[in-house]
Motif scaffolding. Structure first.
Motif, mmCIF file in Angstrom:
data_model
loop_
_atom_site.group_PDB
_atom_site.id
_atom_site.type_symbol
_atom_site.label_atom_id
_atom_site.label_comp_id
_atom_site.label_asym_id
_atom_site.label_seq_id
_atom_site.Cartn_x
_atom_site.Cartn_y
_atom_site.Cartn_z
ATOM 1 N N LYS A 120 14.691 -11.563 14.083
ATOM 2 C CA LYS A 120 15.550 -11.514 15.268
ATOM 3 C C LYS A 120 14.923 -10.615 16.345
ATOM 4 O O LYS A 120 14.896 -10.982 17.533
ATOM 5 C CB LYS A 120 16.930 -11.006 14.881
ATOM 6 C CG LYS A 120 17.944 -10.994 16.033
ATOM 7 C CD LYS A 120 18.282 -12.397 16.522
ATOM 8 C CE LYS A 120 19.454 -12.374 17.493
ATOM 9 N NZ LYS A 120 19.769 -13.716 18.050
ATOM 10 N N ASN A 141 22.279 -18.589 19.392
ATOM 11 C CA ASN A 141 23.645 -19.114 19.413
ATOM 12 C C ASN A 141 23.889 -20.196 20.465
ATOM 13 O O ASN A 141 24.874 -20.144 21.227
ATOM 14 C CB ASN A 141 24.662 -17.979 19.601
ATOM 15 C CG ASN A 141 24.768 -17.073 18.393
ATOM 16 O OD1 ASN A 141 24.888 -17.534 17.262
ATOM 17 N ND2 ASN A 141 24.689 -15.767 18.633
ATOM 18 N N ARG A 197 22.301 -12.489 7.828
ATOM 19 C CA ARG A 197 21.840 -11.894 9.077
ATOM 20 C C ARG A 197 21.315 -10.473 8.865
ATOM 21 O O ARG A 197 20.662 -9.914 9.747
ATOM 22 C CB ARG A 197 22.971 -11.842 10.101
ATOM 23 C CG ARG A 197 23.497 -13.190 10.574
ATOM 24 C CD ARG A 197 24.423 -12.999 11.759
ATOM 25 N NE ARG A 197 25.094 -14.238 12.163
ATOM 26 C CZ ARG A 197 25.761 -14.381 13.297
ATOM 27 N NH1 ARG A 197 25.864 -13.358 14.132
ATOM 28 N NH2 ARG A 197 26.358 -15.531 13.599
ATOM 29 N N TRP A 217 21.956 -18.384 14.840
ATOM 30 C CA TRP A 217 21.911 -17.013 15.365
ATOM 31 C C TRP A 217 20.508 -16.659 15.848
ATOM 32 O O TRP A 217 20.328 -16.122 16.936
ATOM 33 C CB TRP A 217 22.366 -16.047 14.276
ATOM 34 C CG TRP A 217 22.311 -14.597 14.630
ATOM 35 C CD1 TRP A 217 23.015 -13.961 15.613
ATOM 36 C CD2 TRP A 217 21.525 -13.595 13.979
ATOM 37 N NE1 TRP A 217 22.718 -12.614 15.612
ATOM 38 C CE2 TRP A 217 21.812 -12.361 14.624
ATOM 39 C CE3 TRP A 217 20.634 -13.615 12.918
ATOM 40 C CZ2 TRP A 217 21.213 -11.160 14.229
ATOM 41 C CZ3 TRP A 217 20.045 -12.420 12.513
ATOM 42 C CH2 TRP A 217 20.325 -11.221 13.172
ATOM 43 N N ASN A 222 28.852 -10.811 14.708
ATOM 44 C CA ASN A 222 29.399 -12.171 14.730
ATOM 45 C C ASN A 222 30.871 -12.109 15.099
ATOM 46 O O ASN A 222 31.554 -11.118 14.852
ATOM 47 C CB ASN A 222 29.189 -12.894 13.397
ATOM 48 C CG ASN A 222 29.844 -12.194 12.224
ATOM 49 O OD1 ASN A 222 29.707 -10.991 12.047
ATOM 50 N ND2 ASN A 222 30.558 -12.945 11.403
ATOM 51 N N HIS A 269 32.130 -17.717 16.775
ATOM 52 C CA HIS A 269 30.991 -18.229 16.012
ATOM 53 C C HIS A 269 31.490 -19.011 14.794
ATOM 54 O O HIS A 269 30.928 -20.045 14.425
ATOM 55 C CB HIS A 269 30.100 -17.081 15.522
ATOM 56 C CG HIS A 269 29.365 -16.368 16.608
ATOM 57 N ND1 HIS A 269 28.721 -15.166 16.400
ATOM 58 C CD2 HIS A 269 29.165 -16.672 17.907
ATOM 59 C CE1 HIS A 269 28.159 -14.762 17.538
ATOM 60 N NE2 HIS A 269 28.421 -15.663 18.459
ATOM 61 N N ASP A 305 24.247 -20.868 9.890
ATOM 62 C CA ASP A 305 24.588 -19.702 10.717
ATOM 63 C C ASP A 305 23.349 -18.883 11.063
ATOM 64 O O ASP A 305 23.160 -18.497 12.223
ATOM 65 C CB ASP A 305 25.587 -18.811 9.992
ATOM 66 C CG ASP A 305 25.776 -17.487 10.719
ATOM 67 O OD1 ASP A 305 26.486 -17.463 11.738
ATOM 68 O OD2 ASP A 305 25.177 -16.471 10.294
#
Length: 355
Positions: free
Chosen positions: A137, A196, A128, A192, A328, A332, A188
Motif C-alpha cells: 500500500k 477503492n 489489510r 483497497w 475501512n 466499503h 477487499d
C-alpha cells in the motif's frame, strides 16, 4: 492511558477463540466483561477459560447493560447485521467478523444504523494489516506502480470445505460458500490496494461439484462444526470479473474444493510502472530500472498466525480513542456485499450485472 473499554462478545466459537480473545485480553485498554452464545455450555466454557465474569444466551440481554461500550460479533454470517444494528441502536460501538452481511440491503441497514447512532462500526479486514499488504500500500501511494488498471485475486483450495453440513455450507446461515467466506478477504484487499474504485459491473459463475466428497487436505476445513447428513446448498467454486468506474478490472477465483496442485491465496496487480504479486504472504514486484527489467523482493517481517486480526482490533481501539482514522468504513462493506451478491446473481442468470 485512556479509560478501559468494556467489551461484550457475541459468539464464543472458533474465530473468537482463535483470533479475537488473545489480542483483546492483552490490550491495556480493553476489559471483556461478558460473553454471549446461544449454546450456554460454550459461553460458560469461554467465560471459564478467559476469566469473563458474565454469561448470556440472548444478545438482547447483553445490550441492556449500560456499562458495555463495544460489542464484538463472532457469530454465523446471517446474524451479523441483526446484532450489529441492535447494538448500534443501543449506543454501542461494534466490531464484527467478516462478511458484513448476507445481502446488500442488510449491509446498508448496518451503515445507516452506524450513521444514525454516531457510533463506530467496523468489520474485520485483517488482510489489510499484514506486513506485505502494508508495504505494498505504501509502495503504491508513493506512485511506484503508476496507474493500476488490472488485477487478479483468489484463494483456492484442493480439498478444504469448512464445517461440512453445518452453518458454513447452509446458504440461509452463511449467505454462500467460498465466495462470501474467502472472497471478502482478497477482493477487499485488491480493491483497497487499487485505491477503492467503485464497482460498476460484475459477471461470474458458481459451481457445486464436491458436496459429496469427504476428502480434506487443508487445516481450514477444521473451522465450523461438521454435521453428518447436514445441508450443503452453497457453491464450492466461484469465478468472476469486476469492472470499476475508473476503467480498471479485476478477475477473481475462490474455491473450497477443486482439482488443483496446491492451496494458495494470491493477488496480482498490473500497473503502468510496475506490477505486484502477493502469494501466500510473499510479495514480489516487477518493474524496470536503468533500461533493464527488475524483480524486487522486499524483506518483510513474517506474518504469523492471526497477526492481521490482532492489528485490526488494535486499529479499531485506536479509532475509538481518536488516535487513528478508520482504515475501512461501512460504505466499503456495502460495496463489497454488492459485488458478492452480483456474482451470485450473474451465476444464476448467465448475464452481467450492473451495479
Amino acid at each position: 492511558m485512556s479509560k478501559k473499554l468494556k467489551w461484550g462478545i457475541v459468539g464464543a466459537g472458533a474465530i473468537f477463540r482463535g483470533a479475537h480473545v488473545k489480542p483483546l485480553k492483552e490490550h491495556p485498554e480493553v476489559e471483556i466483561v461478558a460473553v454471549c452464545d446461544i449454546n450456554e455450555a460454550k459461553a460458560k466454557q469461554a467465560a471459564s477459560d478467559y476469566g469473563i465474569s458474565a454469561v448470556y444466551t440472548d444478545y438482547r440481554e447483553l445490550l441492556r447493560r449500560d456499562d458495555i461500550d463495544v460489542i464484538d460479533i463472532c457469530t454465523p454470517n446471517l446474524y451479523h447485521s441483526e446484532i450489529a444494528i441492535a447494538a448500534l441502536r443501543a449506543g454501542k460501538h461494534v466490531f464484527c467478523e467478516k462478511p458484513d452481511a448476507v445481502s446488500p440491503e442488510e449491509a446498508q441497514k448496518m451503515a445507516d444504523a452506524a450513521k444514525e447512532s454516531s457510533r463506530t462500526l467496523m468489520v474485520m479486514r485483517n488482510n489489510r494489516f499484514t506486513p506485505a499488504a502494508r508495504y505494498l500500500k505504501a509502495y503504491i501511494e508513493q506512485g511506484q506502480m503508476g496507474e493500476i488498471y488490472a488485477g487478479r485475486c483468489g484463494w483456492i483450495r484442493r480439498r478444504g470445505i469448512p464445517g461440512k453440513g453445518g452453518w458454513f455450507t447452509t446458504k440461509e446461515l452463511s449467505g454462500g460458500g467460498p465466495l462470501i467466506d474467502l472472497g471478502v478477504h482478497f477482493i477487499d484487499l485488491a480493491v483497497w490496494l487499487m485505491g477503492n474504485p467503485r464497482p460498476v459491473a460484475v459477471s461470474g459463475a458458481t459451481y457445486t461439484k464436491f458436496a459429496n466428497n469427504e476428502l480434506s487436505d487443508s487445516a481450514h476445513s477444521q473451522f465450523g462444526e461438521k454435521q453428518e447428513g447436514g445441508t450443503f446448498d452453497v457453491e464450492d467454486l466461484a469465478i468472476g470479473f469486476i469492472r470499476f468506474d475508473n476503467g480498471a478490472a479485476l478477475q477473481i477465483e475462490f474455491s473450497w474444493a477443486s482439482n488443483i496442485g496446491e492451496e494458495m491465496n494470491f493477488i496480482e496487480l498490473r500497473g503502468t510502472q510496475s506490477g505486484a504479486h502477493l502469494k501466500k504472504g510473499e510479495l514480489s514486484l516487477f518493474s524496470e530500472t536503468a533500461g533493464q527489467l527488475t524483480n524486487i523482493t522486499p524483506v518483510l517481517p513474517s506474518a504469523i498466525g492471526a497477526l492481521g486480526h490482532a492489528e485490526h482490533l488494535r486499529h479499531f481501539i485506536d479509532c475509538l480513542h481518536n488516535r487513528a482514522e478508520p482504515i475501512n468504513t461501512p460504505e466499503h462493506g456495502v460495496d463489497m456485499i454488492k459485488i458478492l451478491n452480483a456474482i451470485y446473481e450473474s451465476g444464476k442468470t448467465g448475464k452481467e450485472v450492473r451495479l
